[in-house]
Design a protein around this motif. Sequence first.
Motif, PDB file in Angstrom:
ATOM      1  N   PHE B  33     -38.323 -47.518  45.335  1.00  0.00           N
ATOM      2  CA  PHE B  33     -37.548 -46.515  44.594  1.00  0.00           C
ATOM      3  C   PHE B  33     -38.477 -45.463  44.010  1.00  0.00           C
ATOM      4  CE2 PHE B  33     -33.788 -49.256  44.314  1.00  0.00           C
ATOM      5  CZ  PHE B  33     -34.362 -50.495  44.533  1.00  0.00           C
ATOM      6  N   TYR B  35     -38.191 -42.666  40.796  1.00  0.00           N
ATOM      7  CA  TYR B  35     -37.467 -42.164  39.635  1.00  0.00           C
ATOM      8  C   TYR B  35     -38.266 -41.025  39.006  1.00  0.00           C
ATOM      9  CZ  TYR B  35     -35.027 -46.717  39.441  1.00  0.00           C
ATOM     10  OH  TYR B  35     -34.284 -47.839  39.706  1.00  0.00           O
ATOM     11  N   LEU B  45     -32.703 -41.853  39.211  1.00  0.00           N
ATOM     12  CA  LEU B  45     -33.094 -42.243  40.554  1.00  0.00           C
ATOM     13  C   LEU B  45     -33.073 -41.041  41.484  1.00  0.00           C
ATOM     14  CD1 LEU B  45     -33.785 -44.606  42.477  1.00  0.00           C
ATOM     15  CD2 LEU B  45     -31.317 -44.877  42.826  1.00  0.00           C
ATOM     16  N   PHE B  48     -34.244 -43.900  47.254  1.00  0.00           N
ATOM     17  CA  PHE B  48     -34.696 -45.261  47.459  1.00  0.00           C
ATOM     18  C   PHE B  48     -34.671 -45.602  48.939  1.00  0.00           C
ATOM     19  CE2 PHE B  48     -30.491 -47.415  47.769  1.00  0.00           C
ATOM     20  CZ  PHE B  48     -29.667 -46.404  47.298  1.00  0.00           C
TER      21      PHE B  48
END
Lengths: 110, 112
Positions: B33, B35, B45, B48
């Motif tokens: 992921f 962020y 986010l 991903f």
Amino acid sequence: QKEVEQDPGPLSVPEGAIVSLNCTYSNSAFQYFMWYRQYSRKGPELLMYTYSSGNKEDGRFTAQVDKSSKYISLFIRDSQPSDSATYLCAMSFGNEKLTFGTGTRLTIIP
Amino acid sequence: DVKVTQSSRYLVKRTGEKVFLECVQDMDHENMFWYRQDPGLGLRLIYFSYDVKMKEKGDIPEGYSVSREKKERFSLILESASTNQTSMYLCASRGGLLETQYFGPGTRLLVL
């Protein structure tokens, strides 16, 4: 309205006090609940992990989940200056994505 | 222990530059992921990935792209950096017994 609400603080308490940190959420489908601790200029680290409702204790830390109220808490007993950090709540449905609160900045005063 | 590393702790770039942020994990996790973290907004986010060459948009993918050519490596690309992309960027991988996310130390990006 955000899915997860968390008071940003800052929260300052004297050393040795009990600290209570809280999050509320709106989506009743959340099943997994986490607390992360983030020190200044570092990445978050997993502190506590609970599934569904109930309590979980690990040393000085206790995590509580009340799904009926959509409310989760983290308690820190005998708080130490080293506990000074930002605490992030996070939750998920059980899939890969986490939804985070904005974090509460905590300072423990010696 | 899970180890997630990010290529830079601090970066300063100019508007319009192409920026690459690299993330490597050593636990053979399938999910990774990216962020960004901003004061008052928390963690958001960006993208991903479930597996090599797989990617999914997160909540704020605009202005970003990603690459996952190897399982252990997940790259975030800012095609043309803008000042509103000044932020802390955090990479995470997911796995282990708890199937939760483990974060890298973060990259503080300043776009001038």
